[in-house]
Design an enzyme around this catalytic site. Structure first.
Site, PDB file in Angstrom:
ATOM      1  N   THR A  20       2.106  -0.469  -6.241  1.00 58.70           N
ATOM      2  CA  THR A  20       1.331   1.130  -5.574  1.00 58.70           C
ATOM      3  C   THR A  20       0.494   1.280  -7.477  1.00 58.70           C
ATOM      4  O   THR A  20       1.162   1.301  -8.791  1.00 58.70           O
ATOM      5  CB  THR A  20       1.946   1.961  -5.678  1.00 58.70           C
ATOM      6  OG1 THR A  20       2.908   2.048  -4.022  1.00 58.70           O
ATOM      7  CG2 THR A  20       1.221   3.741  -5.358  1.00 58.70           C
ATOM      8  N   SER A  41       4.715  -0.228   1.313  1.00 57.91           N
ATOM      9  CA  SER A  41       5.206  -0.118   0.442  1.00 57.91           C
ATOM     10  C   SER A  41       6.140   1.899  -0.852  1.00 57.91           C
ATOM     11  O   SER A  41       7.107   1.276  -0.983  1.00 57.91           O
ATOM     12  CB  SER A  41       5.132  -1.201  -0.609  1.00 57.91           C
ATOM     13  OG  SER A  41       4.201  -0.338  -1.405  1.00 57.91           O
ATOM     14  N   CYS A  56       7.086   2.596  -7.219  1.00 62.27           N
ATOM     15  CA  CYS A  56       6.727   1.573  -6.867  1.00 62.27           C
ATOM     16  C   CYS A  56       5.787  -0.147  -7.609  1.00 62.27           C
ATOM     17  O   CYS A  56       4.188   1.059  -7.680  1.00 62.27           O
ATOM     18  CB  CYS A  56       6.322   2.208  -5.166  1.00 62.27           C
ATOM     19  SG  CYS A  56       6.259   0.298  -3.821  1.00 62.27           S
ATOM     20  N   THR A 116       0.431  -1.736  -0.319  1.00 56.75           N
ATOM     21  CA  THR A 116       0.242  -0.440  -0.120  1.00 56.75           C
ATOM     22  C   THR A 116       1.160   1.233  -0.274  1.00 56.75           C
ATOM     23  O   THR A 116       1.537   0.958   0.520  1.00 56.75           O
ATOM     24  CB  THR A 116      -0.917   0.362   1.432  1.00 56.75           C
ATOM     25  OG1 THR A 116      -1.441  -1.141   1.235  1.00 56.75           O
ATOM     26  CG2 THR A 116      -1.649   1.570   1.285  1.00 56.75           C
ATOM     27  N   LYS A 135      -8.415   2.035   1.045  1.00 57.22           N
ATOM     28  CA  LYS A 135      -7.785   2.021   2.241  1.00 57.22           C
ATOM     29  C   LYS A 135      -7.379   3.139   3.280  1.00 57.22           C
ATOM     30  O   LYS A 135      -6.550   3.567   4.070  1.00 57.22           O
ATOM     31  CB  LYS A 135      -5.835   1.944   2.010  1.00 57.22           C
ATOM     32  CG  LYS A 135      -5.788   0.816   0.790  1.00 57.22           C
ATOM     33  CD  LYS A 135      -4.772   0.695   0.460  1.00 57.22           C
ATOM     34  CE  LYS A 135      -4.605  -0.275  -0.727  1.00 57.22           C
ATOM     35  NZ  LYS A 135      -3.477  -0.344  -1.482  1.00 57.22           N
ATOM     36  N   GLY A 153      -4.971   6.513   7.693  1.00 55.62           N
ATOM     37  CA  GLY A 153      -5.016   5.123   6.862  1.00 55.62           C
ATOM     38  C   GLY A 153      -4.290   4.400   7.020  1.00 55.62           C
ATOM     39  O   GLY A 153      -3.216   3.545   8.103  1.00 55.62           O
TER      40      GLY A 153
END
Length: 171
Positions: free
Chosen positions: A162, A125, A159, A2, A34, A46
């Protein structure tokens, strides 16, 4: 995996996340939410971590806020203590970025309740990529919402865990 970014600027507080849910190297869902808002207490949060763990922690945070009359600092410390010492909660693997109008915190399962030095938090992440992007954008004239959107976009380009399907809450 996330990416969550929390931005505090000009009396606005925004928490934004990407929408990707991954299992290993496979994308399972692209549109997960999230980020949650506790309307009654004007708190947003979050979560980075597994969905079940995040929902459990959100419910605990909400009950701690009720118990401590909306005092976010006290609720965060009490949640972190429970998370670290409770046999069941100790196994939960997640991070939380939470905020109200005055304060922002990162809460972890190791008992950490961290208040950032600046007005930006990044977790998950892609959290460091979003954090770096948001910090650079804070000096300009962009709103908290625009900074959060751009930070998630930047993280999604770096990422692999993501994406740029944005969920956002603002107080």
């Amino acid at each position: 995996m996330t990416t969550i970014v929390l931005v505090r600027k000009n009396n606005d507080v925004v928490v934004a996340s990407d929408g990707q849910v991954s299992m290993g190297n496979t994308v399972i869902k692209k549109t997960a939410n999230k980020v949650r808002k506790i309307e009654k207490r004007n708190v947003i949060a979050g979560f980075a971590g597994s969905t079940a763990d995040a929902l459990t922690l959100f419910e605990r945070l909400e009950s701690k806020l009720e118990k401590h009359a909306g005092n976010l600092t006290r609720a965060a410390v009490e949640l972190a203590k429970d998370w670290r010492t409770d046999k069941y909660l100790r196994r939960l693997e997640a991070l939380m970025a939470i905020a109200d109008k005055e304060k922002s915190f990162i809460i972890s399962g190791t008992g950490d309740v961290l208040e950032p030095e600046g007005d930006v938090i990044g977790i998950g992440s892609g959290g460091n990529y979003a954090l770096a992007a948001a910090k650079v954008l804070m000096d300009g004239d962009k709103s908290a919402e625009d900074i959060a959107k751009k930070a998630i976009k930047v993280a999604s380009e770096i990422c692999v865990f993501t994406n740029d399907n944005l969920s956002m809450e603002k107080i």
